[in-house]
Design a protein around this motif. Structure first.
Motif, PDB file in Angstrom:
ATOM      1  N   MET A 192      46.179 -28.488  64.128  1.00 59.29           N
ATOM      2  CA  MET A 192      44.974 -28.553  64.668  1.00 59.29           C
ATOM      3  C   MET A 192      43.634 -28.438  64.081  1.00 59.29           C
ATOM      4  N   PRO A 193      42.814 -29.377  64.139  1.00 56.49           N
ATOM      5  CA  PRO A 193      41.409 -29.053  63.345  1.00 56.49           C
ATOM      6  C   PRO A 193      40.734 -27.953  63.771  1.00 56.49           C
ATOM      7  N   ALA A 194      40.006 -27.327  63.099  1.00 51.80           N
ATOM      8  CA  ALA A 194      39.113 -26.096  63.380  1.00 51.80           C
ATOM      9  C   ALA A 194      37.816 -26.751  64.176  1.00 51.80           C
ATOM     10  N   PHE A 195      37.695 -25.879  65.363  1.00 52.17           N
ATOM     11  CA  PHE A 195      36.346 -26.233  66.073  1.00 52.17           C
ATOM     12  C   PHE A 195      35.043 -25.707  65.670  1.00 52.17           C
ATOM     13  N   ALA A 196      35.120 -24.553  65.225  1.00 53.69           N
ATOM     14  CA  ALA A 196      33.883 -23.897  64.587  1.00 53.69           C
ATOM     15  C   ALA A 196      33.189 -24.401  63.531  1.00 53.69           C
ATOM     16  N   GLN A 197      31.891 -24.377  63.590  1.00 57.05           N
ATOM     17  CA  GLN A 197      31.076 -25.050  62.603  1.00 57.05           C
ATOM     18  C   GLN A 197      31.545 -24.149  61.099  1.00 57.05           C
ATOM     19  N   SER A 198      31.719 -22.786  61.340  1.00 60.04           N
ATOM     20  CA  SER A 198      31.976 -22.057  60.377  1.00 60.04           C
ATOM     21  C   SER A 198      33.386 -22.214  59.705  1.00 60.04           C
ATOM     22  N   ALA A 199      34.130 -22.818  60.239  1.00 59.36           N
ATOM     23  CA  ALA A 199      35.299 -23.204  59.886  1.00 59.36           C
ATOM     24  C   ALA A 199      35.300 -24.921  59.436  1.00 59.36           C
ATOM     25  N   GLY A 200      34.339 -25.270  59.408  1.00 63.42           N
ATOM     26  CA  GLY A 200      34.588 -26.993  59.231  1.00 63.42           C
ATOM     27  C   GLY A 200      34.537 -27.723  60.547  1.00 63.42           C
ATOM     28  N   GLY A 201      34.418 -27.169  61.538  1.00 68.51           N
ATOM     29  CA  GLY A 201      34.430 -27.807  62.931  1.00 68.51           C
ATOM     30  C   GLY A 201      32.846 -28.422  63.362  1.00 68.51           C
ATOM     31  N   MET A 202      32.841 -28.858  64.521  1.00 67.76           N
ATOM     32  CA  MET A 202      31.604 -29.298  65.046  1.00 67.76           C
ATOM     33  C   MET A 202      30.870 -28.522  66.000  1.00 67.76           C
ATOM     34  N   LEU A 203      31.594 -27.315  66.477  1.00 64.76           N
ATOM     35  CA  LEU A 203      30.893 -26.639  67.595  1.00 64.76           C
ATOM     36  C   LEU A 203      30.318 -25.420  67.032  1.00 64.76           C
ATOM     37  N   THR A 204      29.302 -24.936  67.679  1.00 64.17           N
ATOM     38  CA  THR A 204      28.542 -23.597  67.374  1.00 64.17           C
ATOM     39  C   THR A 204      29.524 -22.447  68.108  1.00 64.17           C
ATOM     40  N   ASP A 205      29.041 -21.283  67.584  1.00 66.95           N
ATOM     41  CA  ASP A 205      29.657 -20.175  68.158  1.00 66.95           C
ATOM     42  C   ASP A 205      29.428 -19.984  69.679  1.00 66.95           C
ATOM     43  N   ALA A 206      28.160 -20.311  70.135  1.00 68.93           N
ATOM     44  CA  ALA A 206      27.767 -20.324  71.470  1.00 68.93           C
ATOM     45  C   ALA A 206      28.596 -21.293  72.209  1.00 68.93           C
TER      46      ALA A 206
END
Length: 158
Positions: A1-15
């Motif tokens: 499953m791909p990462a969601f968090a921007q810090s892990a390369g995904g597109m979503l912010t922590d908020a």
């Protein structure tokens, strides 16, 4: 499953992840549902016994799934050749422990009021179901029915 968090390369912010997490927990969480319950382990501790499993099946499962698992008024067949060929022992165990809430099937605590299935009874029912598997499930086509498409006369002439 791909990462969601921007810090892990995904597109979503922590908020954004916090909002999604909060909503999932508020809508799907059922806090306290396992309070004082001794949940059976994911993996069996001992080998199952098909004979004891048949007796446990009769106690916990037969009222819905019918005699020898061929289906009843409340639930479908679970000893079907094709179904048993497609489902692993671990999947059977998981279904017995977690139930199938989307189908109205209870978990390990809901079959007999006040009497949850023990870890060993779950293991034994899985062994009984596994013993009902056949070596050649379903109705395979015979070799004479499984022929390759014939080349048309037009294709032969070309």
């Amino acid at each position: 499953m791909p990462a969601f968090a921007q810090s892990a390369g995904g597109m979503l912010t922590d908020a954004q992840i916090d909002v999604i997490t909060k909503e999932i927990r508020s809508r799907w969480s059922r806090r306290g549902i396992l309070d004082a319950a001794s949940v059976p382990p994911y993996a069996p501790k001992l080998a199952g016994d098909a004979q004891r499993g048949e007796a446990a099946y009769k106690t916990f499962c037969e009222s819905c799934h019918g005699p020898v698992g061929r289906g009843g008024q409340k639930a479908s067949a679970i000893s079907d050749d094709s179904f048993l060929a497609l489902v692993s022992n671990q999947s059977l165990r998981t279904i017995l422990i977690a139930g199938r809430p989307e189908l109205g099937a209870p978990d390990w605590r809901g079959n007999v009021p006040g009497r949850p299935m023990s870890d060993q009874e779950i293991t034994d029912v899985v062994a009984w179901l596994a013993s009902r598997r056949v070596s050649n499930p379903g109705q395979p086509y015979s070799a004479s029915n499984n022929t390759q498409p014939q080349e048309s006369e037009d294709a032969k002439r070309k």
